[in-house]
Design a protein around this motif. Structure first.
Motif, PDB file in Angstrom:
ATOM      1  N   ASP A   1       1.104  -1.073   0.112  1.00 17.48           N
ATOM      2  CA  ASP A   1       0.139  -0.065   0.028  1.00 17.48           C
ATOM      3  C   ASP A   1       0.827   1.298  -0.047  1.00 17.48           C
ATOM      4  N   ARG A   2       0.327   2.356   0.098  1.00 17.12           N
ATOM      5  CA  ARG A   2       1.114   3.839  -0.116  1.00 17.12           C
ATOM      6  C   ARG A   2       2.083   3.714   1.030  1.00 17.12           C
ATOM      7  N   GLU A   3       1.701   3.147   2.137  1.00 20.74           N
ATOM      8  CA  GLU A   3       2.557   3.246   3.506  1.00 20.74           C
ATOM      9  C   GLU A   3       3.712   2.391   3.331  1.00 20.74           C
ATOM     10  N   GLY A   4       3.872   1.332   2.437  1.00 18.35           N
ATOM     11  CA  GLY A   4       4.796   0.431   2.327  1.00 18.35           C
ATOM     12  C   GLY A   4       4.486  -0.943   2.706  1.00 18.35           C
ATOM     13  N   ASP A   5       3.433  -1.124   3.451  1.00 20.90           N
ATOM     14  CA  ASP A   5       2.993  -2.224   4.342  1.00 20.90           C
ATOM     15  C   ASP A   5       2.418  -3.313   3.044  1.00 20.90           C
TER      16      ASP A   5
END
Length: 352
Positions: free
Chosen positions: A300-304
């Motif tokens: 996702d956008r947060e890198g998760d």
């Protein structure tokens, strides 16, 4: 039991429309490389109106056609066919184990016999909508470029073909060939060897480019390479290049293991806008990385990492990838796959 009366009464035959298929034969098999690799049968069809064209069909399309015709026309008692029933020819059965190309090749004689007998049935069956659609040339069929068509060659003619495929010329992305060796002097630079093909990502300045080779990304001097296909000058040109690019696209995927990350660029014969199914992606990743018991994920956008469980998750991944797309080669999908072991929950930051 012999088949019903053959379709060759002139009075019946003349009643057929000119666009009805009256004969067909398989000319070749062609491999279709997508998220799932399979083989298609290339058929030359002749109509009552004397036109000829090529169509491309999978075995499962033959199977679905045969089943639908059986449901409509097969008599309950084969010994007593009714006025609106017909004894259909036998379709070669499904084969689940073996080399796909060998299976496809071995089916050609039996399928040709099936097609010949099918198109020799009474005229009223040839007018069946399902049968006519099967033998029609679709827009996709007409746009397909035929290859060898071995079985349509004159038997006395010997044809020698030599196919040379450039190592990385399957993509239509901007790319260049290294003319000289270049040794990087920092982590930002990309080492090159003469003859390597580099996929171009962007122009850094008047003298330096950024590109990718052997799964490594970095910058390098433009004077060391020969441009094969230049980068687009603007976003408008980039969109145009995407629309007119070849049939191959690049999918970036990663296998995440405790020992490290294995990065692959997978070449698939699918349009950049294709939305594959979850099962196709799973089968493809198992084939690429030669490992079972895996799970599919995207970041996702947060890198998760977000685990993908079904087709709905695939649609969400693609939607997110397009919404937050980063600069990529023209023929590279805007989304990426992260493959992990199914039992490894530590990658999500939790074990519950």
């Amino acid at each position: 039991m012999s088949l019903p009366r053959q379709l060759r009464d002139e009075s019946d035959f003349d009643q057929l429309p000119n666009d009805v298929a009256v004969s067909a034969c398989i000319a070749d098999v062609e491999e279709k490389k997508g998220f799932i690799d399979y083989y298609m049968f290339v058929m030359e069809v002749k109509t009552k109106g004397a036109s000829k064209y090529l169509i491309y069909r999978r075995y499962r399309q033959f199977f679905n056609l045969h089943k639908e015709l059986q449901d409509k026309y097969s008599p309950e008692d084969p010994e007593k066919p009714g006025p609106n029933t017909c004894i259909l020819p036998t379709l070669p059965g499904k084969i689940f184990i073996g080399n796909k190309q060998e299976i496809a090749e071995s089916r050609i004689p039996e399928l040709n016999t099936y097609i010949k007998r099918l198109l020799s049935l009474p005229t009223w069956l040839l007018l069946d909508h399902t049968l006519r659609i099967f033998f029609y040339q679709t827009e996709q069929d007409s746009q397909h470029l035929p290859r060898a068509l071995r079985r349509l060659r004159p038997p006395t003619r010997k044809v020698k073909t030599k196919v040379t495929k450039p190592k990385l010329d399957l993509f239509s992305s901007p790319r260049a060939e290294a003319m000289f060796d270049f040794r990087s002097s920092s982590k930002l630079e990309l080492s090159l060897k003469a003859g390597e093909v580099i996929f171009l990502l962007r122009k850094v300045n008047a003298d330096w480019l950024e590109g990718m080779v052997n799964n490594q990304t970095g910058i390098f001097p433009e004077s060391f390479v020969k441009i094969i296909k230049p980068l687009p000058d603007s976003d408008t040109e980039s969109e145009g290049a995407t629309a007119s690019a070849g049939t191959y696209s690049c999918l970036r995927c990663y296998l995440l293991t405790p020992s490290g990350v294995d990065t692959r660029d997978v070449c698939v014969e699918e349009d950049i806008s294709t939305q594959p199914s979850y099962s196709d992606l799973m089968a493809r990743m198992r084939h690429v990385f030669k490992v079972g018991g895996v799970a599919l994920n995207y970041r996702d956008r947060e890198g998760d990492l977000i685990r993908i469980l079904d087709d709905e998750d695939v649609r969400l991944m693609i939607s997110e990838g397009r919404r937050h797309a980063v600069k990529r080669p023209v023929n590279q999908f805007p989304w990426e796959l992260n493959v992990t072991m199914e039992s490894d929950l530590s990658v999500y930051g939790t074990e519950t």
